[in-house]
Design a protein around this motif. Structure first.
Motif, PDB file in Angstrom:
ATOM      1  N   HIS A 112       0.821  -1.208   0.000  1.00  0.00           N
ATOM      2  CA  HIS A 112       0.000   0.000   0.000  1.00  0.00           C
ATOM      3  C   HIS A 112       0.859   1.265   0.000  1.00  0.00           C
ATOM      4  O   HIS A 112       0.466   2.277  -0.573  1.00  0.00           O
ATOM      5  CB  HIS A 112      -0.987  -0.026   1.171  1.00  0.00           C
ATOM      6  CG  HIS A 112      -2.090  -1.002   0.955  1.00  0.00           C
ATOM      7  ND1 HIS A 112      -1.960  -2.329   1.259  1.00  0.00           N
ATOM      8  CD2 HIS A 112      -3.329  -0.855   0.432  1.00  0.00           C
ATOM      9  CE1 HIS A 112      -3.082  -2.951   0.941  1.00  0.00           C
ATOM     10  NE2 HIS A 112      -3.920  -2.078   0.428  1.00  0.00           N
ATOM     11  N   HIS A 140       0.525   4.235  -2.695  1.00  0.00           N
ATOM     12  CA  HIS A 140       0.393   5.611  -2.202  1.00  0.00           C
ATOM     13  C   HIS A 140       1.481   6.515  -2.801  1.00  0.00           C
ATOM     14  O   HIS A 140       1.220   7.687  -3.105  1.00  0.00           O
ATOM     15  CB  HIS A 140       0.474   5.600  -0.677  1.00  0.00           C
ATOM     16  CG  HIS A 140       0.229   6.925  -0.030  1.00  0.00           C
ATOM     17  ND1 HIS A 140      -0.959   7.616  -0.151  1.00  0.00           N
ATOM     18  CD2 HIS A 140       1.031   7.688   0.753  1.00  0.00           C
ATOM     19  CE1 HIS A 140      -0.880   8.743   0.535  1.00  0.00           C
ATOM     20  NE2 HIS A 140       0.316   8.813   1.085  1.00  0.00           N
ATOM     21  N   LEU A 171      -3.585   1.432   8.578  1.00  0.00           N
ATOM     22  CA  LEU A 171      -3.057   1.762   7.267  1.00  0.00           C
ATOM     23  C   LEU A 171      -3.211   3.250   6.967  1.00  0.00           C
ATOM     24  O   LEU A 171      -2.296   3.900   6.464  1.00  0.00           O
ATOM     25  CB  LEU A 171      -3.779   0.918   6.209  1.00  0.00           C
ATOM     26  CG  LEU A 171      -3.144   0.829   4.836  1.00  0.00           C
ATOM     27  CD1 LEU A 171      -1.713   0.337   4.913  1.00  0.00           C
ATOM     28  CD2 LEU A 171      -3.982  -0.100   3.969  1.00  0.00           C
TER      29      LEU A 171
END
Length: 126
Positions: free
Chosen positions: A72, A76, A120
């Motif tokens: 992730h 990002h 997260l």
């Protein structure tokens, strides 16, 4: 009235992931994150996500060995995720659970999803 099954088998997790990703990929906010920014190949991605949830809910060892946070972080870095991405993910996940399942493992999936999302989001958005 027919009761819904619990999320307590690989088959149930498969149904969850299929239903959830159908929602995500039909959402104009979320589809570009997965298909363009992350560049997933759906036929490879869905079995990976199923393995993740089998590990988290059924305790299957060795089925998921990737670093979810690092994956992730990489997405990002390519195209920043925003709070509305997290909110929409949550809405789709919880709605899919509520429509398809009921029971203790389903309740656990709701809790785990919320914890994962909060952690997260903190990690990526500060």
């Amino acid at each position: 009235m027919t009761s819904k099954p619990d999320l307590d088998s690989p088959e149930a997790i498969h149904a969850l992931v299929e239903g959830f990703y159908e929602r995500l990929l039909n959402d104009p906010l979320m589809r570009p994150v997965f298909m363009e920014t992350a560049g997933i190949r759906i036929e490879d991605h869905l079995p990976t996500i199923e393995a993740y949830w089998r590990k988290m809910l059924l305790g299957e060892k060795g089925c998921y060995t990737r670093n979810m946070v690092a994956k992730h972080e990489a997405v990002h870095a390519k195209g920043p995720l925003r709070p509305e991405h997290f909110e929409r993910w949550s809405e789709h996940f919880h709605q899919t659970l509520d429509e398809l399942f009921s029971g203790p493992m389903t309740d656990r999936a709701h809790l785990l999803a919320d914890r994962i999302l909060v952690n997260l989001q903190r990690r990526l958005l500060g």
